[in-house]
Write a protein that holds these residues in place. Sequence first.
Motif, short mmCIF file in Angstrom:
data_model
loop_
_atom_site.label_atom_id
_atom_site.label_comp_id
_atom_site.label_asym_id
_atom_site.label_seq_id
_atom_site.Cartn_x
_atom_site.Cartn_y
_atom_site.Cartn_z
N ASN A 108 -7.77 -12.55 2.31
CA ASN A 108 -8.28 -13.04 3.59
C ASN A 108 -7.56 -14.29 4.05
OD1 ASN A 108 -10.22 -11.14 4.25
ND2 ASN A 108 -11.80 -12.11 2.97
N SER A 160 -15.33 0.22 -3.02
CA SER A 160 -15.27 1.56 -2.44
C SER A 160 -15.53 2.65 -3.48
CB SER A 160 -13.89 1.79 -1.80
OG SER A 160 -12.87 1.57 -2.76
N SER A 189 -7.49 0.90 -3.41
CA SER A 189 -6.92 -0.44 -3.42
C SER A 189 -8.02 -1.44 -3.07
CB SER A 189 -5.77 -0.55 -2.42
OG SER A 189 -6.22 -0.27 -1.10
N TYR A 190 -7.71 -2.70 -3.22
CA TYR A 190 -8.67 -3.77 -2.94
C TYR A 190 -8.66 -4.14 -1.46
CZ TYR A 190 -9.40 -4.65 -7.92
OH TYR A 190 -9.74 -4.53 -9.24
N THR A 191 -9.83 -4.52 -0.95
CA THR A 191 -9.92 -5.07 0.39
C THR A 191 -9.42 -6.51 0.36
OG1 THR A 191 -12.15 -5.94 0.05
CG2 THR A 191 -11.95 -3.65 0.82
N GLN A 220 0.80 -1.22 0.00
CA GLN A 220 0.00 0.00 0.00
C GLN A 220 0.84 1.28 0.00
OE1 GLN A 220 -3.15 -0.73 -0.50
NE2 GLN A 220 -2.52 -2.86 -0.26
N GLU A 247 -11.87 -8.67 -1.53
CA GLU A 247 -11.83 -8.48 -2.99
C GLU A 247 -10.59 -9.13 -3.59
OE1 GLU A 247 -14.22 -4.20 -3.23
OE2 GLU A 247 -12.05 -4.25 -2.91
N THR A 248 -9.46 -9.05 -2.88
CA THR A 248 -8.24 -9.72 -3.34
C THR A 248 -8.44 -11.22 -3.42
OG1 THR A 248 -6.89 -7.96 -2.37
CG2 THR A 248 -5.78 -10.03 -2.89
N PRO A 287 -13.14 -2.04 -7.40
CA PRO A 287 -13.20 -1.97 -5.94
C PRO A 287 -14.56 -1.43 -5.49
CG PRO A 287 -11.15 -1.02 -6.76
CD PRO A 287 -12.01 -1.26 -7.94
#
Length: 633
Positions: free
Chosen positions: A341, A313, A255-257, A142, A260-261, A311
């Motif tokens: 995750n 967001s 960016s992706y959570t 990040q 989402e990743t 994303p």
Amino acid sequence: MFKKPLSNLKTSAPLRSSDRRKLKQRVITSFNISAEDGDLLVPDGLQSEKFSTHLEEPGVVYLSSSGDPLWFTIGKGSEDLIPTTYTLWKKSDLLPFVSTPSAVIPILTGGADLMIPGVVHHTPSIAAGQLVSIRMYTRKDQVPHISVPLAVGRMALPSDQLADGGAEKGKAVHVLQVWKDHLWDLGSKPDVPESEVIQIKQGSFESEEDIEDGPAPEGSDQSNPVADAGSETLQREEDLPQAPETPTTTDQSISYTPAETSELLLKSLVQAIASLLSPAPSSTFPIPATLFYTNYILPSRPAFPTYVLPPASLKIDLESDSSDSDRPYIDPQEINIKASNHKSLTTFLKGADKQGLITTKALQKHSQQTDLLITAVASTHPLVLGHRRYPSVRDIEQKAAKKAEKEEKEKEAGSQQQLELIELWKPHISTVNLFKGIGADPKRLYTPSEVRSLLFDYFDTHSLVNAHDKAYINLDSVLLDCITSKSSSKPKGKGAGLEPPSVEFMKRDELVKQVISKMQAWYEVRAPGKDVVQKKGTLKPVQVVIKIRQGRKASTLITGFEPFPVVSGEEMAEDLRKTCAGATSVSPVAGKPAGSGFEVLVQGKQGPAVLEYLISKGIPKRWIEVSDLVGKK
């Protein structure tokens, strides 16, 4: 500019101390740097070397004592010094810069210019035509990073037109030199230095608020290079879904959570099964988990992730036609197990096993195998059957690799076909005694530089250099007899029988020219796969003449190609018949005795096509003369 090998490379010559000091002062003045930096960028032991580009542009490159190209100029008599990537790695802030995503770098190394949609951000207030460096933008954990400069070029437009809707398409930077091109290959080719963390300072970037505060303002053109990063950019297979023609806004704060990743990793696994593993033979399995992840999942990540999964967001309305204008570019490198995750590759693969996508084999307690094994994939799984392929990281890398391979083959083919033409001179009549006096073999052939070297040695060993002016040589009896000798034929007309004027000394270069003019001209032709040919006479260029024949019809005539043993008249006529889509013929040269050679006739004004054809056969451009006797109507 250097996407093809340099030609006409001259032997490098050490730079005199005074010339090196002048060059250093030019660099200090032009780039507003300190004297210490000048010593760093213009070191002792510098050498200069002349060259030509593949476009026949003359240039000079300045090399370090270790052979690294540091500076170059392009154009006859140009004073415009351009630093190479080797120099920019020593002082990365020498030039203002623009940054671009990692997916664009292979396209630049392939010879493309940087397009406006490929610019992520840039230093402010850059003028059109100003030299800039190009750096690669990435995010690691990040945190935004930029690489050392990987290319240098000139701005195609002012930097203020890159934002605020000033320009949406077209070129941003005309690339002059890039990492891994043929100029870079002349040097030591070190590893690329580590990238830097971007430090946000007031005024550092044209759009620094975009990095800190969220989405870029409407109309900002910090874009993702989906379609316009270069003319060769991302040409995909027909069955792959196309990304929108107009690239989208890039925002480094998006960016992706982890969730989402994880979803994107699952899509990458499905793509790998659909495109790589389903057609693979059963002997491919079992595959250790680490290799499965490295060789199949990671290469199958989407090259442009936000077109596969925006994303959440951003709250993009996927039903809206204008949704593309809100999509950022996110580096595929951010899609990895650690950012998901799962955190663990084993956990991810076991989850895929539970979904029925793959079959895994548990580790044996006493086995030396430390990796989970993938023993099979489910090619008929609903997710696989319903999968719609997207451009992956592997697709982009393969495209760049194929292009590089094609260029390498073209380079090899060109080097294999290229003729080597050497002008030679043989001692003849009056020069025979001169060469005997020098102590050289009067029966062999010499290049002009060899003649010059032999004469210079003779001048020195016999103390013939004029004491008052070293540019002049005192003539001894051997030299005098050579340059004042009469022709074998009797002189005619007024002044016949008069004695030649007395000469005591002559300029060094003029004396060398006089000696060579009295020698017999020969030439040597070296063609790959053929015997070396040496013939008496002066080698003349191939003549390509466009003129009117038979009324008002223009035709192109090619003559004088026989000394160049790369193509026969019949072969040339057949090849040009296909290339020019017109009638061709071969016949003896009109108006000349039998055995004087042949001429190939091509219907129409085909000068450029014939020139390109002859060059492709290995005949250097300087040995081809094209004359248009018709002119433009």
